[in-house]
Enzyme design. Sequence first.
Site, mmCIF file in Angstrom:
data_model
loop_
_atom_site.group_PDB
_atom_site.id
_atom_site.type_symbol
_atom_site.label_atom_id
_atom_site.label_comp_id
_atom_site.label_asym_id
_atom_site.label_seq_id
_atom_site.Cartn_x
_atom_site.Cartn_y
_atom_site.Cartn_z
ATOM 1 N N ARG A 52 0.860 -1.178 -0.256
ATOM 2 C CA ARG A 52 -0.008 -0.138 -0.016
ATOM 3 C C ARG A 52 0.836 1.235 0.083
ATOM 4 O O ARG A 52 0.476 2.209 -0.502
ATOM 5 C CB ARG A 52 -1.050 -0.015 1.080
ATOM 6 C CG ARG A 52 -1.813 1.311 1.236
ATOM 7 C CD ARG A 52 -2.969 1.352 2.118
ATOM 8 N NE ARG A 52 -3.001 0.528 3.527
ATOM 9 C CZ ARG A 52 -2.297 0.946 4.508
ATOM 10 N NH1 ARG A 52 -1.652 2.140 4.398
ATOM 11 N NH2 ARG A 52 -2.257 0.147 5.292
ATOM 12 N N TYR B 95 -16.614 15.597 -16.544
ATOM 13 C CA TYR B 95 -16.759 14.148 -16.556
ATOM 14 C C TYR B 95 -18.172 13.948 -15.360
ATOM 15 O O TYR B 95 -17.975 14.377 -14.572
ATOM 16 C CB TYR B 95 -15.728 13.267 -16.078
ATOM 17 C CG TYR B 95 -15.930 11.775 -16.071
ATOM 18 C CD1 TYR B 95 -16.074 10.980 -17.177
ATOM 19 C CD2 TYR B 95 -15.756 11.096 -14.970
ATOM 20 C CE1 TYR B 95 -16.477 9.686 -17.276
ATOM 21 C CE2 TYR B 95 -15.898 9.752 -14.876
ATOM 22 C CZ TYR B 95 -16.222 9.210 -15.836
ATOM 23 O OH TYR B 95 -16.471 7.508 -15.895
ATOM 24 N N ASP C 268 -7.763 17.961 -15.235
ATOM 25 C CA ASP C 268 -8.015 16.495 -15.668
ATOM 26 C C ASP C 268 -7.521 16.365 -16.950
ATOM 27 O O ASP C 268 -8.185 16.569 -18.122
ATOM 28 C CB ASP C 268 -9.307 16.155 -15.448
ATOM 29 C CG ASP C 268 -9.575 14.377 -15.670
ATOM 30 O OD1 ASP C 268 -8.937 13.969 -16.626
ATOM 31 O OD2 ASP C 268 -10.888 14.070 -15.242
ATOM 32 N N LYS D 102 -8.030 5.047 -19.677
ATOM 33 C CA LYS D 102 -8.103 5.577 -21.199
ATOM 34 C C LYS D 102 -7.127 5.408 -21.888
ATOM 35 O O LYS D 102 -6.405 4.576 -22.273
ATOM 36 C CB LYS D 102 -8.786 7.011 -21.080
ATOM 37 C CG LYS D 102 -9.916 7.206 -20.073
ATOM 38 C CD LYS D 102 -11.300 6.380 -20.193
ATOM 39 C CE LYS D 102 -12.101 6.451 -19.119
ATOM 40 N NZ LYS D 102 -12.431 7.595 -18.520
#
Length: 378
Positions: free
Chosen positions: A46, A98, A170, A195
């Site tokens: 982590r 978005y 973004d 993407k």
Amino acid sequence: MSFQTDTIHAGVAPDKAYGAIMTPIYQSSTFVFEDIGKHKGFDYTRSGNPTRKALEDNLCALEGCSSAVAVTTGMAAITSVLSIFHSGDEIICTDDCYGGTSRLLKTLEEHFNIRVNFINLRNTRNLIPFINEKTKAVWVETPSNPLLNLVDIAEISALAKERGLLTIVDNTFLSPYGQKPFELGADIVVHSTTKYLNGHSDVVGGAVLSNSLDLDAKLKFTVNALGTCAQPFDCWLVLRGIKTLVLRMREHERNAKAVAEFLYNHPKVRQVFYPGLPSHPQHELAKKQQKIFGGMVSFELNGTIDDVNRVLTGTKLFSLAESLGGVESLIEHPATMSHASMDREHREAAGITDNVIRLSVGIEDSDDLLEDLGRALG
Ligand SMILES: *Cc1c(COP(=O)(O)O)cnc(C)c1O
């Protein structure tokens, strides 16, 4: 090194154990200590993992910044960034962001009293009346989803800097190959690596990038504290995808241009949204701010909702699916799919009518794509 060389080499070196040319997948939750307080740089996945680090170093080189953190999804990237704000803070966000971003921002408003103003940032000065002493950041998405509106990152970040606000961009739609927000003054960049960066529709992932010691430390701390970090195998897939980013982006753009021009001249199409068309109201800004115009094309159909549905289900190569940026072409209906979580009023105010169709243009042969669209449009 040039960008293209960095896509292949930055952050990766032949494996020290056996000389493997490709970065090994360190699929291990924990790492053995050599002695009390002594390990080889990693203690628990982590907090850090060698495969994830290779991807993060690669992303840093591509965006040109000092820190990258790879996280599980694009939304995890956005969640991690928003977690640095406090109750009572205000954020200004572009009005056609978005759908998942607007949904999350609204939830934060309800649950944590972080106020969000959704405004049209195409005109930078629209921002000014919404800035007060509680405003902490401007959230920018450019080109926007699904209408491909642009925001002038350099203008916004200069104005934000003057007033002590962070500029967060973004950069999912263009990838670092297409646009470099840090060079234009951004403080934080987020990606859905799902993407274009990964590019093969076989992983969901995200990244948070920053370029100052203070933000780098804050964001690393937040990702470790929240536990939003990416898994080693997913990092390996994204790292593999990035090696062909430049080749893919060039083909996406070549095909998207052909599709945009075809739609522009089609009698059943009312309007085409593509920053590469001279008819796009911000074509000049696109030429100035972006290296490429990208692979996303949206258009508004002339006709009834039945006509819209016939096009959406009438293509064979363009699959009816959400998401974008993969090698294969996709078609989708923002009003009922990607942007269904936006309420109708907000959606229509942003110009996303029921007749808008969004295409993620893949890297198939362009003649085949045009024929497929032509047949579906009738
Ligand atoms: C897809 C997308 C996201 C969310 O990313 P996930 O990987 O699906 O969580 C955020 N911003 C933009 C612009 C996107 O296209």
